[in-house]
Design a protein around this motif. Structure first.
Motif, PDB file in Angstrom:
ATOM      1  N   ILE A  50      -3.101   3.346  -7.749  1.00 53.28           N
ATOM      2  CA  ILE A  50      -4.160   2.669  -7.005  1.00 53.28           C
ATOM      3  C   ILE A  50      -4.798   1.576  -7.852  1.00 53.28           C
ATOM      4  N   GLU A  51      -5.055   1.879  -9.103  1.00 63.08           N
ATOM      5  CA  GLU A  51      -5.628   0.874 -10.002  1.00 63.08           C
ATOM      6  C   GLU A  51      -4.657  -0.284 -10.227  1.00 63.08           C
ATOM      7  N   HIS A  52      -3.377   0.011 -10.311  1.00 63.44           N
ATOM      8  CA  HIS A  52      -2.356  -1.029 -10.467  1.00 63.44           C
ATOM      9  C   HIS A  52      -2.404  -2.019  -9.301  1.00 63.44           C
ATOM     10  N   ILE A  53      -2.512  -1.498  -8.086  1.00 61.77           N
ATOM     11  CA  ILE A  53      -2.586  -2.373  -6.909  1.00 61.77           C
ATOM     12  C   ILE A  53      -3.914  -3.126  -6.896  1.00 61.77           C
ATOM     13  N   ARG A  54      -4.992  -2.439  -7.289  1.00 62.93           N
ATOM     14  CA  ARG A  54      -6.302  -3.095  -7.312  1.00 62.93           C
ATOM     15  C   ARG A  54      -6.302  -4.321  -8.217  1.00 62.93           C
ATOM     16  N   LEU A  95       0.812  -1.211   0.000  1.00 61.53           N
ATOM     17  CA  LEU A  95       0.000   0.000   0.000  1.00 61.53           C
ATOM     18  C   LEU A  95       0.850   1.267   0.000  1.00 61.53           C
ATOM     19  N   TYR A  96       2.151   1.115  -0.209  1.00 65.97           N
ATOM     20  CA  TYR A  96       3.057   2.264  -0.320  1.00 65.97           C
ATOM     21  C   TYR A  96       3.168   2.614  -1.800  1.00 65.97           C
ATOM     22  N   LEU A  97       2.510   3.695  -2.199  1.00 65.26           N
ATOM     23  CA  LEU A  97       2.299   3.989  -3.609  1.00 65.26           C
ATOM     24  C   LEU A  97       3.593   4.136  -4.397  1.00 65.26           C
ATOM     25  N   LYS A 112       6.296  11.082 -15.745  1.00 69.75           N
ATOM     26  CA  LYS A 112       5.728  11.695 -16.942  1.00 69.75           C
ATOM     27  C   LYS A 112       6.041  10.886 -18.196  1.00 69.75           C
ATOM     28  N   SER A 113       7.272  10.391 -18.305  1.00 70.78           N
ATOM     29  CA  SER A 113       7.645   9.641 -19.504  1.00 70.78           C
ATOM     30  C   SER A 113       6.822   8.370 -19.626  1.00 70.78           C
ATOM     31  N   ASP A 114       6.606   7.690 -18.486  1.00 71.30           N
ATOM     32  CA  ASP A 114       5.819   6.465 -18.507  1.00 71.30           C
ATOM     33  C   ASP A 114       4.365   6.775 -18.838  1.00 71.30           C
ATOM     34  N   PRO A 152      -2.292   2.341 -17.661  1.00 76.49           N
ATOM     35  CA  PRO A 152      -1.426   1.244 -17.207  1.00 76.49           C
ATOM     36  C   PRO A 152      -0.136   1.772 -16.604  1.00 76.49           C
ATOM     37  N   LEU A 153       0.309   1.120 -15.554  1.00 71.69           N
ATOM     38  CA  LEU A 153       1.522   1.536 -14.853  1.00 71.69           C
ATOM     39  C   LEU A 153       2.681   0.674 -15.328  1.00 71.69           C
TER      40      LEU A 153
END
Length: 224
Positions: A142-146, A76-78, A212-214, A173-174
């Motif tokens: 948050i969506e990535h962790i979800r 949960l550490y973003l 930003k690049s990602d 997408p992360l």
């Protein structure tokens, strides 16, 4: 009184389960029944409340530790999901901590600023428009962790889904961060004032929830 109580509600559900959380489940149930903001995730959130209600506290605590503390993909550490062990993580931490301080929000001694329950608690007490902006910055992580939680059939995925639904920004997408050897980074950049993290870069104007690049690469991929 929280300006945005839904964020506070989600923050509490994501914290390590304690007896006071279990005692407050009727209040959570009443809020779920009454708040239209959470209606889209009602069935999933109800399943989480049922899960918390139907298991012993020790079992809940063991499952929580196994889910979030022993599985780094669920952390949960973003910034861990954005920067990994890269030194940019420390810079992002400083930026977010300064954001908290500007609004008079104080973290506990054992809390890190990128801990999602802490961020949600902060969003609950600031201006709604600013809370929406910060949530929009963080929603990609948050969506990535979800997604990771959902793949492992964790009932906690419902809380992150609700946070994503409250955001005005559609998550992208992360891209997984590179892993940097921390000992090598310490040798290259030297320690920060705490002696724990490598030397930080100067603070930037925006909080680095998403490089930003990602983000640009992800947007190009989504539009292709």
């Amino acid at each position: 009184m929280a300006a945005n109580p839904a964020y506070q509600w989600l923050s509490a559900l994501l914290c390590y389960p304690q007896a006071d959380l279990i005692a407050a489940l009727p209040e959570f149930q009443a809020a779920l029944d009454e708040w239209p903001a959470l209606s889209a995730q009602r069935s999933e959130l109800q399943a989480l409340l049922d899960y918390l209600h139907s298991h012993d506290l020790i079992e809940l605590q063991e499952n929580y530790v196994a889910t979030f503390d022993r599985n780094r993909s669920h952390a949960l550490y973003l910034f861990e999901h954005v920067h990994g062990e890269d030194r940019d993580r420390g810079s992002a931490m400083v930026d977010l901590l300064q954001e908290y301080q500007r609004h008079g929000f104080t973290l506990g001694n054992d809390e890190l600023p990128d801990y999602l329950p802490a961020l949600l608690e902060f969003l609950a007490h600031i201006d709604t428009a600013h809370a929406q902006k910060l949530l929009g910055d963080a929603v990609h992580v948050i969506e990535h962790i979800r997604v990771k939680l959902a793949k492992n059939h964790s009932p906690y995925a419902a809380v992150l889904a609700a946070a994503v639904a409250l955001s005005p920004v559609t998550p992208q997408p992360l891209i997984e961060p590179p892993v940097r050897d921390m000992d090598e980074a310490m040798e290259t950049f030297g320690p920060d004032v705490s002696g724990i993290e490598p030397l930080l870069k100067p603070a930037i104007d925006t909080i680095q929830f998403y490089p930003k690049s990602d983000f640009q690469a992800a947007c190009k991929g989504a539009s292709a």
